[in-house]
Write an enzyme that holds these catalytic residues in place. Structure first.
Site, PDB file in Angstrom:
ATOM      1  N   VAL A 164       0.842  -1.203   0.000  1.00 49.20           N
ATOM      2  CA  VAL A 164       0.000   0.000   0.000  1.00 49.20           C
ATOM      3  C   VAL A 164       0.879   1.257   0.000  1.00 49.20           C
ATOM      4  O   VAL A 164       0.568   2.243  -0.669  1.00 49.20           O
ATOM      5  CB  VAL A 164      -0.964   0.001   1.213  1.00 49.20           C
ATOM      6  N   CYS A 165       1.981   1.213   0.722  1.00 50.53           N
ATOM      7  CA  CYS A 165       2.851   2.386   0.892  1.00 50.53           C
ATOM      8  C   CYS A 165       3.281   3.032  -0.427  1.00 50.53           C
ATOM      9  O   CYS A 165       3.153   4.251  -0.574  1.00 50.53           O
ATOM     10  CB  CYS A 165       4.071   2.024   1.732  1.00 50.53           C
ATOM     11  N   PRO A 166       3.770   2.281  -1.406  1.00 46.57           N
ATOM     12  CA  PRO A 166       4.205   2.952  -2.637  1.00 46.57           C
ATOM     13  C   PRO A 166       3.056   3.616  -3.385  1.00 46.57           C
ATOM     14  O   PRO A 166       3.258   4.643  -4.033  1.00 46.57           O
ATOM     15  CB  PRO A 166       4.848   1.841  -3.468  1.00 46.57           C
ATOM     16  N   GLU A 213       0.516   5.145  -2.001  1.00 50.62           N
ATOM     17  CA  GLU A 213       0.280   6.414  -1.302  1.00 50.62           C
ATOM     18  C   GLU A 213       1.374   7.441  -1.613  1.00 50.62           C
ATOM     19  O   GLU A 213       1.081   8.606  -1.890  1.00 50.62           O
ATOM     20  CB  GLU A 213       0.256   6.195   0.209  1.00 50.62           C
ATOM     21  N   LEU A 214       2.612   7.003  -1.552  1.00 54.31           N
ATOM     22  CA  LEU A 214       3.720   7.926  -1.790  1.00 54.31           C
ATOM     23  C   LEU A 214       3.714   8.431  -3.227  1.00 54.31           C
ATOM     24  O   LEU A 214       4.019   9.598  -3.493  1.00 54.31           O
ATOM     25  CB  LEU A 214       5.050   7.271  -1.432  1.00 54.31           C
TER      26      LEU A 214
END
Length: 187
Positions: free
Chosen positions: A46-48, A50-51
């Site tokens: 999920v993190c990439p 969002e970034l």
């Protein structure tokens, strides 16, 4: 305890920005609006997304006078390695702060102590270094940078127009409210 209305606590950390390692402290959050976006870990799922979404809105944030900082408990070296290998992260030009000591994550009360990882926390900091908005999501729920754009505009409007407040779903140019005895029970 809520962090709303509190000043960002002191820290010094190493970060990766535009191909270089730089030092960052709470002083970098003063003088302009700052978005601090905590996420659990590099090389995840999920993190990439969002970034990359933050990067897609980065020009808009800059036009609003806001700087973006992402933070995880990884090191600045890990941020560089991720930047070098991920198509999504390769696009990022804002500052990626490493927090292996967990100081910043503890300061913002997003550290998951048992895991040594940060919650998905977004903090909006005003030019005085005061936290004015907080959003915390479970690790499996990604955030939307478009919503953050509206939140910054509302925070800036309220700061520049004392005595007025922005109602739900407020958009730039929309009607605001002036809290008073006359409004009690009429909304």
């Amino acid at each position: 305890m809520s962090l709303i209305g509190t000043e960002v606590k002191p820290f010094v950390a190493q970060a990766f920005r535009n191909g270089k390692f730089v030092e960052v402290s709470e002083q970098d959050f003063k003088g302009n609006w700052s978005i601090i976006c905590f996420y659990p870990a590099d090389f995840t799922f999920v993190c990439p997304t969002e970034l990359e979404d933050l990067q897609s809105n980065y020009d808009t944030f800059k036009k609003l006078g806001a700087e973006v900082y992402s933070v995880s408990t990884d090191t600045h070296f890990t941020h560089k390695a991720w930047h070098d290998t991920s198509e999504a992260i390769k696009k990022i030009t804002y500052t990626m702060i490493g927090d292996p000591s967990h100081t910043i994550s503890r300061n913002f009360d997003v550290l998951i102590e048992a895991d040594g990882l940060a919650d998905r926390g977004t903090f909006l900091v005003d030019p005085d270094g005061i936290i004015v908005a907080v959003e915390i999501n479970a690790g499996s729920i990604g955030r939307n940078a478009d919503v953050l754009v509206d939140k910054i505009k509302a925070a800036q409007y309220v700061r520049n127009n004392p005595g007025e407040v922005c109602p739900a779903k407020w958009k730039e140019g929309g009607s605001t409210l002036k809290p008073s005895l006359d409004l009690v029970g009429k909304i």
